[in-house]
Every structure is written in structure tokens, then in C-alpha cells.
Design a protein around this motif. Sequence first.
Motif, PDB file in Angstrom:
ATOM      1  N   ILE A  54      40.445  26.495  50.574  1.00 34.02           N
ATOM      2  CA  ILE A  54      41.872  26.616  50.891  1.00 34.02           C
ATOM      3  C   ILE A  54      42.017  27.231  52.279  1.00 34.02           C
ATOM      4  O   ILE A  54      41.443  28.280  52.555  1.00 34.02           O
ATOM      5  N   HIS A  55      42.782  26.572  53.146  1.00 39.08           N
ATOM      6  CA  HIS A  55      43.000  27.060  54.504  1.00 39.08           C
ATOM      7  C   HIS A  55      44.498  27.227  54.743  1.00 39.08           C
ATOM      8  O   HIS A  55      45.296  26.384  54.326  1.00 39.08           O
ATOM      9  N   VAL A  56      44.851  28.304  55.422  1.00 40.07           N
ATOM     10  CA  VAL A  56      46.263  28.615  55.686  1.00 40.07           C
ATOM     11  C   VAL A  56      46.451  28.944  57.156  1.00 40.07           C
ATOM     12  O   VAL A  56      45.627  29.633  57.758  1.00 40.07           O
ATOM     13  N   LYS A  57      47.549  28.432  57.708  1.00 42.77           N
ATOM     14  CA  LYS A  57      47.940  28.795  59.074  1.00 42.77           C
ATOM     15  C   LYS A  57      49.328  29.411  59.017  1.00 42.77           C
ATOM     16  O   LYS A  57      50.256  28.843  58.435  1.00 42.77           O
ATOM     17  N   ALA A  58      49.459  30.593  59.612  1.00 36.13           N
ATOM     18  CA  ALA A  58      50.747  31.273  59.721  1.00 36.13           C
ATOM     19  C   ALA A  58      51.266  31.087  61.150  1.00 36.13           C
ATOM     20  O   ALA A  58      50.503  30.717  62.049  1.00 36.13           O
ATOM     21  N   TYR A  59      52.552  31.344  61.356  1.00 38.20           N
ATOM     22  CA  TYR A  59      53.182  31.088  62.647  1.00 38.20           C
ATOM     23  C   TYR A  59      53.588  32.391  63.328  1.00 38.20           C
ATOM     24  O   TYR A  59      54.251  33.245  62.718  1.00 38.20           O
ATOM     25  N   GLU A  60      53.216  32.519  64.562  1.00 39.85           N
ATOM     26  CA  GLU A  60      53.476  33.746  65.316  1.00 39.85           C
ATOM     27  C   GLU A  60      54.964  34.040  65.445  1.00 39.85           C
ATOM     28  O   GLU A  60      55.396  35.192  65.329  1.00 39.85           O
ATOM     29  N   ARG A  61      55.766  32.995  65.698  1.00 33.63           N
ATOM     30  CA  ARG A  61      57.196  33.198  65.954  1.00 33.63           C
ATOM     31  C   ARG A  61      58.058  33.083  64.705  1.00 33.63           C
ATOM     32  O   ARG A  61      59.245  33.394  64.735  1.00 33.63           O
ATOM     33  N   ARG A  62      57.463  32.587  63.609  1.00 35.30           N
ATOM     34  CA  ARG A  62      58.198  32.446  62.345  1.00 35.30           C
ATOM     35  C   ARG A  62      57.320  32.952  61.206  1.00 35.30           C
ATOM     36  O   ARG A  62      56.625  32.180  60.554  1.00 35.30           O
ATOM     37  N   ILE A  63      57.329  34.256  60.981  1.00 37.17           N
ATOM     38  CA  ILE A  63      56.443  34.798  59.959  1.00 37.17           C
ATOM     39  C   ILE A  63      56.866  34.400  58.546  1.00 37.17           C
ATOM     40  O   ILE A  63      56.118  34.619  57.589  1.00 37.17           O
ATOM     41  N   ASP A  64      58.053  33.795  58.428  1.00 34.47           N
ATOM     42  CA  ASP A  64      58.495  33.333  57.112  1.00 34.47           C
ATOM     43  C   ASP A  64      57.871  31.994  56.730  1.00 34.47           C
ATOM     44  O   ASP A  64      57.991  31.542  55.587  1.00 34.47           O
ATOM     45  N   LEU A  65      57.188  31.341  57.679  1.00 32.06           N
ATOM     46  CA  LEU A  65      56.613  30.015  57.428  1.00 32.06           C
ATOM     47  C   LEU A  65      55.093  30.048  57.406  1.00 32.06           C
ATOM     48  O   LEU A  65      54.460  30.802  58.141  1.00 32.06           O
ATOM     49  N   LEU A  66      54.518  29.211  56.552  1.00 33.33           N
ATOM     50  CA  LEU A  66      53.079  28.992  56.523  1.00 33.33           C
ATOM     51  C   LEU A  66      52.803  27.541  56.158  1.00 33.33           C
ATOM     52  O   LEU A  66      53.671  26.860  55.591  1.00 33.33           O
ATOM     53  N   ARG A  67      51.609  27.101  56.460  1.00 36.90           N
ATOM     54  CA  ARG A  67      51.151  25.773  56.036  1.00 36.90           C
ATOM     55  C   ARG A  67      49.769  25.932  55.431  1.00 36.90           C
ATOM     56  O   ARG A  67      48.899  26.598  56.004  1.00 36.90           O
ATOM     57  N   ALA A  68      49.563  25.340  54.263  1.00 38.39           N
ATOM     58  CA  ALA A  68      48.289  25.463  53.566  1.00 38.39           C
ATOM     59  C   ALA A  68      47.716  24.090  53.256  1.00 38.39           C
ATOM     60  O   ALA A  68      48.459  23.125  53.043  1.00 38.39           O
ATOM     61  N   VAL A  69      46.399  24.011  53.215  1.00 28.73           N
ATOM     62  CA  VAL A  69      45.724  22.788  52.790  1.00 28.73           C
ATOM     63  C   VAL A  69      44.702  23.161  51.729  1.00 28.73           C
ATOM     64  O   VAL A  69      43.979  24.154  51.852  1.00 28.73           O
ATOM     65  N   ILE A  70      44.677  22.376  50.664  1.00 29.73           N
ATOM     66  CA  ILE A  70      43.743  22.584  49.559  1.00 29.73           C
ATOM     67  C   ILE A  70      42.790  21.394  49.502  1.00 29.73           C
ATOM     68  O   ILE A  70      43.231  20.242  49.531  1.00 29.73           O
ATOM     69  N   VAL A  71      41.502  21.672  49.426  1.00 31.94           N
ATOM     70  CA  VAL A  71      40.500  20.613  49.310  1.00 31.94           C
ATOM     71  C   VAL A  71      40.319  20.280  47.833  1.00 31.94           C
ATOM     72  O   VAL A  71      40.095  21.183  47.010  1.00 31.94           O
ATOM     73  N   GLY A  72      40.420  18.995  47.498  1.00 35.18           N
ATOM     74  CA  GLY A  72      40.241  18.574  46.109  1.00 35.18           C
ATOM     75  C   GLY A  72      38.851  18.914  45.606  1.00 35.18           C
ATOM     76  O   GLY A  72      37.850  18.676  46.287  1.00 35.18           O
ATOM     77  N   ALA A  73      38.785  19.454  44.391  1.00 35.35           N
ATOM     78  CA  ALA A  73      37.516  19.931  43.837  1.00 35.35           C
ATOM     79  C   ALA A  73      36.696  18.810  43.221  1.00 35.35           C
ATOM     80  O   ALA A  73      37.237  17.800  42.743  1.00 35.35           O
TER      81      ALA A  73
END
Length: 326
Positions: free
Chosen positions: A54-73
Motif C-alpha cells: 500500500i502506497h500513499v501520497k499526501a499533498y503539501e498544500r492540501r493536507i486534507d487530501l491523500l491518494r492511495a494505491v493498493i496492490v492486489g494480493a
Amino acid sequence: MEKKSTFDLVSDDSDHKYHNKNIAGNCFSDTKSAIYKRIMKEWKILEKNLPESIHVKAYERRIDLLRAVIVGAAGTPYHDGLFFFDIQFPENYPNNPPKINYHSFGYRLNPNLYASGKVCLSLVNTWNGKKCEKWDPSNSTLLQVLVSIQALVLNANPFFNEPIYRSVSRSSYEKKSRAYNEDAFVLTCYTVINLIRKPPRNFEDFVKEHFRERGPVLLAACREYANGRVRIGYYNCNEIASSSTKTVIKVKDSLKVSLRNAYCIMYKQFIGCGASLEGFLPVLEIAVQEKRKSKRSNGGNGIFKKVMGKIKSALGLKRKKKKKST
């Protein structure tokens, strides 16, 4: 080899699902506010505890937003696929759970993941689950949400995620479950194709690198599934490696066609990712085992009967046909 970070900060949030949502006040920019401190705590939990899948990227200017990616098991019809989610912390977080939207490309490949992008899950209060399964402001975290999606939603038998089938005997619905897995894998392949064509922003290199490495696995899986050598979802799965059988699984013609079409498109896409596809053809080869078996069965039985007839005749064991009376 140094472990790659599963949590990063990026600046460009322009393609995020919740980018244009208006935010009242400055609660997300005030470093002394309770919500700001809670989100920073969430960041630390993610940075420290995210699994490699699982990988997540947060945003410097919008701490209320994130994007995540899940690798199928492995061991699921989602194996080696990538599943993206856009997330937003609400203004009254953590009293309410985070909002979450799935990058579906219009596909419904799981009962909990809608074509509209809706994620149906008790933990984010989009399904009426038991109280212990719902969001708890004191204890629930975004990490729990992501791990729950990976383990409980993208699982080995998604057919039984449907509420009406959760309490039934699994054996009585095994055929329908297998059919659902077949469709889920094909839609996972088309999700892969769409992700390579249009990767989510800030994940371009991640998507390319992932399918450069795992593309050959998906192609090999298509080949094995189409030829009935492995049941859908279990290619390259350690759980069945030791219990493989020589019995050929009957594969529907419609599934063969779907796998062949997905394979051909993925092959071209993986070439573009720089994947090494030695040993793979641009077109999926499907053995005509069933036809050959049928021919052997019909032809073999015919020859066998003729030979046995001659032997019985020579030994005087064959009965002569009675002439019809006129």
C-alpha cells in the motif's frame, strides 16, 4: 537494497477527486487546530506502518487530501493489479470518517467498489454494519481503512462480499463465486490497461515500474487461466503450488475470448512500460485440448469397437445379426 518509501509528500493535487471541494475556514492550515494535529498524527501512522503493498501520497498544500494505491494480493482475482483511491478528511474529522473514492474507470469489479467510485464499507459509514465495524472517532484510523479494503474487499472470494450471500453455505454458491472471480480478473486486466494509458498524477513512474515488473506475471496468468491449467486467481500463488493437479479445468469460450482480448492489449502496454516479455507471443495461444480430447474420444472409441469386433468374430464370440423377416 534500500526499502522504498510507501508514504511521500507531493505538491500537485489538480486531478484529485476532491480538489475542487470548497473548504470553510482555515482549520487545515492552522497548525494549532485540533484537526491539523490529528492529520499530522495520521501521517505519522501511515509513514511508520504502511505495508509494502500500500502506497500513499499526501499533498503539501492540501493536507486534507491523500491518494492511495493498493496492490492486489496473490490468491485473489485482483493479483498484481493496482487499485487507486482518492481520500479527503472532512472538516469535522475524526468525528466523521474520511471520504474515499475509487478510480473505477467505469468497472464494477467488486461488490464493495461501485462503477461510480463509491466505496461501500462499514468502517467509513457507507454501509450499515455492526457498531464494532463502524467508524470510531477515538480509535479508527485511515490506515485501518486501507488495510480493510485490501484484506476484506479485495479478497479471494469477493462474490460473498454481497450481504445476501455472507451467511449462506459457500459450497452451494461455489460455481457463482468462480464465475464472479473470472469477471473480476478480466476487469482487473482492463483496469491495468487504463492505468497505463492514463496513470494518476504523481504515480506515473510507480505505475510504469510496477507493470514493467509484474506485467509478465499477468500475461502468464492469462495463458494459464485460458488453458485451464490454473483456477482464476491462483496463478503464482504459494498456497496451491504444492497441490497442483493435472486435471484440466473446463474454461468457457466467452472467458477464453475475454482473456485473449485483454492479453493482446496488455502485451502492447507492457512493451511500452519496458517489460521483458521473452517467451510471450503478441497473441494469446489457447490449446485446443477439449477438441482434441473429443476427437480422440470419438475416433478412439470407433477404432476400438472395430478392432474388438474383428477379435470377437475371429474367436467366434460375435453374435450374428438376425435377418429381418419379410
